[in-house]
Each structure stands twice: as C-alpha cells, then as structure tokens.
Design a protein around this motif. Structure first.
Motif, PDB file in Angstrom:
ATOM      1  N   CYS A 210       2.405   6.852  -1.338  1.00 50.39           N
ATOM      2  CA  CYS A 210       2.158   6.059  -0.134  1.00 50.39           C
ATOM      3  C   CYS A 210       1.401   6.875   0.913  1.00 50.39           C
ATOM      4  N   GLN A 211       1.812   8.120   1.080  1.00 48.35           N
ATOM      5  CA  GLN A 211       1.165   8.971   2.069  1.00 48.35           C
ATOM      6  C   GLN A 211      -0.307   9.198   1.723  1.00 48.35           C
ATOM      7  N   MET A 212      -0.587   9.520   0.459  1.00 42.85           N
ATOM      8  CA  MET A 212      -1.967   9.755   0.051  1.00 42.85           C
ATOM      9  C   MET A 212      -2.797   8.472   0.120  1.00 42.85           C
ATOM     10  N   LEU A 213      -2.188   7.347  -0.269  1.00 46.66           N
ATOM     11  CA  LEU A 213      -2.918   6.079  -0.262  1.00 46.66           C
ATOM     12  C   LEU A 213      -3.199   5.613   1.161  1.00 46.66           C
TER      13      LEU A 213
ATOM     14  N   SER B 266       3.526  -1.622 -10.068  1.00 43.37           N
ATOM     15  CA  SER B 266       4.463  -2.133  -9.060  1.00 43.37           C
ATOM     16  C   SER B 266       4.775  -3.610  -9.297  1.00 43.37           C
ATOM     17  N   LYS B 267       3.801  -4.379  -9.783  1.00 39.99           N
ATOM     18  CA  LYS B 267       4.042  -5.794 -10.060  1.00 39.99           C
ATOM     19  C   LYS B 267       4.914  -5.982 -11.307  1.00 39.99           C
ATOM     20  N   LEU B 268       4.762  -5.105 -12.278  1.00 42.49           N
ATOM     21  CA  LEU B 268       5.661  -5.150 -13.440  1.00 42.49           C
ATOM     22  C   LEU B 268       7.096  -4.853 -13.019  1.00 42.49           C
ATOM     23  N   LEU B 269       7.263  -3.913 -12.117  1.00 42.71           N
ATOM     24  CA  LEU B 269       8.601  -3.611 -11.604  1.00 42.71           C
ATOM     25  C   LEU B 269       9.169  -4.813 -10.854  1.00 42.71           C
TER      26      LEU B 269
ATOM     27  N   ILE C 273      15.908  -0.728  -9.701  1.00 39.56           N
ATOM     28  CA  ILE C 273      14.739  -0.678  -8.812  1.00 39.56           C
ATOM     29  C   ILE C 273      15.164  -0.315  -7.396  1.00 39.56           C
ATOM     30  N   ASN C 274      14.407   0.563  -6.783  1.00 40.82           N
ATOM     31  CA  ASN C 274      14.592   0.904  -5.375  1.00 40.82           C
ATOM     32  C   ASN C 274      13.699  -0.039  -4.559  1.00 40.82           C
ATOM     33  N   ARG C 275      14.289  -1.100  -4.035  1.00 37.51           N
ATOM     34  CA  ARG C 275      13.516  -2.137  -3.356  1.00 37.51           C
ATOM     35  C   ARG C 275      12.792  -1.609  -2.113  1.00 37.51           C
ATOM     36  N   LEU C 276      13.411  -0.707  -1.386  1.00 37.32           N
ATOM     37  CA  LEU C 276      12.788  -0.180  -0.174  1.00 37.32           C
ATOM     38  C   LEU C 276      11.480   0.534  -0.514  1.00 37.32           C
ATOM     39  N   LYS C 277      11.543   1.429  -1.494  1.00 36.02           N
ATOM     40  CA  LYS C 277      10.344   2.179  -1.845  1.00 36.02           C
ATOM     41  C   LYS C 277       9.305   1.301  -2.531  1.00 36.02           C
ATOM     42  N   LEU C 278       9.773   0.288  -3.275  1.00 35.88           N
ATOM     43  CA  LEU C 278       8.829  -0.639  -3.896  1.00 35.88           C
ATOM     44  C   LEU C 278       8.085  -1.446  -2.831  1.00 35.88           C
ATOM     45  N   ASN C 279       8.789  -1.872  -1.784  1.00 32.90           N
ATOM     46  CA  ASN C 279       8.150  -2.599  -0.691  1.00 32.90           C
ATOM     47  C   ASN C 279       7.177  -1.705   0.075  1.00 32.90           C
ATOM     48  N   MET C 280       7.556  -0.442   0.257  1.00 27.94           N
ATOM     49  CA  MET C 280       6.650   0.508   0.915  1.00 27.94           C
ATOM     50  C   MET C 280       5.352   0.643   0.125  1.00 27.94           C
ATOM     51  N   LEU C 281       5.487   0.763  -1.186  1.00 28.75           N
ATOM     52  CA  LEU C 281       4.317   0.927  -2.046  1.00 28.75           C
ATOM     53  C   LEU C 281       3.444  -0.325  -2.000  1.00 28.75           C
ATOM     54  N   GLN C 282       4.072  -1.496  -2.062  1.00 22.46           N
ATOM     55  CA  GLN C 282       3.319  -2.745  -2.035  1.00 22.46           C
ATOM     56  C   GLN C 282       2.584  -2.931  -0.711  1.00 22.46           C
ATOM     57  N   THR C 283       3.237  -2.600   0.383  1.00 15.82           N
ATOM     58  CA  THR C 283       2.604  -2.724   1.697  1.00 15.82           C
ATOM     59  C   THR C 283       1.397  -1.803   1.812  1.00 15.82           C
ATOM     60  N   THR C 284       1.528  -0.605   1.269  1.00 13.92           N
ATOM     61  CA  THR C 284       0.423   0.363   1.321  1.00 13.92           C
ATOM     62  C   THR C 284      -0.754  -0.102   0.470  1.00 13.92           C
TER      63      THR C 284
END
Length: 337
Positions: A199-202, A238-241, A251-262
């Motif tokens: 997320c940070q790099m993206l 991320s969509k497969l997850l 699944i870690n929903r918080l981190k998955l949402n962070m990744l999707q938002t990024t």
C-alpha cells in the motif's frame, strides 16, 4: 520595430516558461506542451514496436521522452528570445565595432544569454535591451536548471516503479500462485503481512504519477519486471480473496480494504490521465480456482465466482484490460503458469 516578431517571440517564450513551471513545480501533472510531446513520442515507439510489450524498442521510449522534453524547452526559450531580439534591427550590436548584429549573430547572442555564459562579444544597444537581456539570463538560469533537476526525481520515481513491480511479481507468477504461496492452512497471513508495504509503495507510485506523468511511459520489456501486469495481478489477487474465498477467518478485512482503496486510487488516476477510452480488443478471462482447490482452501463455487468476475467486476476489468493493452501486454502475462 517588427511587432509580429515581438509578439510571436514573447508568446513562444511565455508558453515555454509556463510549461516548465507547470511540469517541474506542480504536483498536478505536466504542462500541455510536455504532455503533447510525451504522448506523441510514446505513440511513435509503440507503433514501431508493433504494440508488443516485449519489444526492447519500448525500453528507449522513456529516456527519449525526457530528452525530447528538455530539447523542446531549450528550443522554445531560445527561439522566443531570438524572435524578440529580431524585432528590432539595432537591438544587439558588436561590442567592438558597434555595428548592428545580423540574424545569425542574434541567434548566437540569445543562446549564450540564456545559458548565462556572458561571452561579451555582442552587447545590448540600449537600456531597454539590457533589461531584456538581464531578464532572459535570469530566466535561463532558473528554467534550464529546473528542467535538468526535474530529471532526478523522475528517475527516482521510475526506480520505485521497478521496485513495486518486482515486489509483486516475486510473490507469485499468477494471482492463484500468490494465494497458494501465502496460504498456511488456516489463513493468508503471509500475504497480509506484506499489504502495508504494498500500500505504501502503491500510494507513492500514484502520487508520483500526479507529479511526474512521464514515468508512465518508462517501459520494461520483461513481463516479470513490468508494472502494468504486476498491478493487474495484484488487483486480481485481492478480488479472488474478496469473491473467491469463503472462509472469513482466513482474510484480514482491514488490510484487504486498505489494499483495495489504494488500487482504486491508482485506477482512478490512470482513467483520469491516461485511459480516456477503455474499449479493448481482449476480454478478461475467468479465474480458474482449480489450483486453489488443490491447496484445500475454503472456496466459493466456481460458478458463483465466475458470475461475479464476469458481471459485477466487468467494467473494472475492462479498465484493467485497457491498462495492459496500452502498454503492449495481455492477460496471458497476468495469468502465466
């Protein structure tokens, strides 16, 4: 006094100066002149390569664009000042003989004034042209220095782009392989442990695109090192997850949402700046869950997942397809075995 030369020269000088300021000092992308040159040079290389992302010719597009932008800025400032000096036959004189300079000598004078060399064999004829010379010298010092130093953060942003693509591709050759490699029998903790770094790099990569749009055209001819297939691969993972895995505890929903938002922020930027037309030649494939089933993961039914990817995510995957195609890649480079 030739008013046409004076107005035209002033216009060219100001347009070039404003383009330099917009490109080097703004975080909202390049100027219109810079964007025009960038896209035209890329189209020339892209067409010459046969629109093949694996062509080594595309690797030279980015450096060529940078050099073309710098040359355009120099030529714009130089020609603008030259036309202004040309508007008055007696604007510049020989320092020894006091004879009026010729057109070629004024071109020479404009060049060494902008480069602040201060040779002195030709001088301004009166106070008005001395002021013009002083303004041009300071402009040349400021703008040409800004132009050259602009390349340093651009190359740094290109380095981050390469780092991000290598980071994603090192996790697996396909979205299924990324999930298989991170599955520990209970959860995908290995994948989510890397989510913060991704997320940070993206996010930084997205911000770099706003500040330095030219990095979008720095191309690597190897699929495993190229940024476009890597980011599509990450989004598919991320969509497969989200739509392929049935067990919530895995699944870690918080981190998955962070990744999707990024990722969403990156795709919004790409659509706003680079993908005006999302019509594509290729259709996005339906992910195969067989490899995941062999890993004893809690999965949804294949038909349910296929329905989601082919209908709910259809428009999103059109954008992903357009992103791949504009860089010369296809879905085969994302779902490689």
């Amino acid at each position: 006094m030739n008013i046409l030369f004076l107005c035209l020269g002033t216009f060219i000088f100001l347009v070039t100066a404003l383009d330099i300021i917009k490109t080097t000092l703004s975080t909202m992308g390049g100027g219109k002149l810079t964007n025009f040159i960038t896209k035209r040079v890329w189209l020339i290389y892209f067409s010459a390569s046969g629109k093949d992302g694996k062509s080594k010719l595309l690797s030279y597009a980015g450096p060529t664009i940078l050099v073309s932008i710098l040359l355009t800025w120099i030529i714009g400032l130089w020609s603008g000042l030259f036309l202004v000096l040309l508007s008055d036959a007696d604007s510049i004189v020989n320092s020894q003989t006091k004879a009026s300079a010729s057109a070629l000598e004024k071109l020479y004078y404009a060049g060494f004034t902008l480069s602040t060399l201060g040779i002195g064999d030709y001088i301004a004829s009166n106070n008005t042209w001395r002021i013009v010379t002083g303004v041009a010298a300071f402009s040349g010092l400021a703008f040409i220095t800004a132009s050259i130093t602009y390349f340093v953060p651009v190359l740094s942003a290109v380095g981050l782009q390469s780092k991000l693509s290598l980071y994603i591709n090192s996790m697996g050759k396909s979205p299924q392989q990324i999930l298989t490699n991170s599955w520990n029998g209970k959860s995908f903790s290995s994948f989510f442990d890397n989510t913060s770094d991704l997320c940070q790099m993206l996010m930084q990569h997205t911000m770099n695109h706003h500040s330095y749009p030219v990095i979008h055209y720095f191309h690597n001819s190897k699929p495993q090192h190229s940024i476009a297939p890597a980011l599509v691969k990450l989004d598919e993972t991320s969509k497969l997850l989200q739509h392929g895995i049935a067990g919530e505890e895995a699944i870690n929903r918080l981190k998955l949402n962070m990744l999707q938002t990024t990722i969403d922020a990156f795709l919004d930027m790409v659509q706003g700046s680079f993908l005006r037309d999302t019509s594509t030649k290729e259709a996005a494939p339906t992910p195969n869950l067989l490899q995941l089933r062999e890993g004893d993961m809690p999965l949804r039914e294949q038909d349910e997942t296929a329905q989601t990817f082919n209908t709910t995510l259809q428009e999103r995957r059109k954008v992903l397809t357009a992103l791949l195609e504009m860089d010369g890649w296809s879905w085969n480079d994302v779902y490689s075995s």
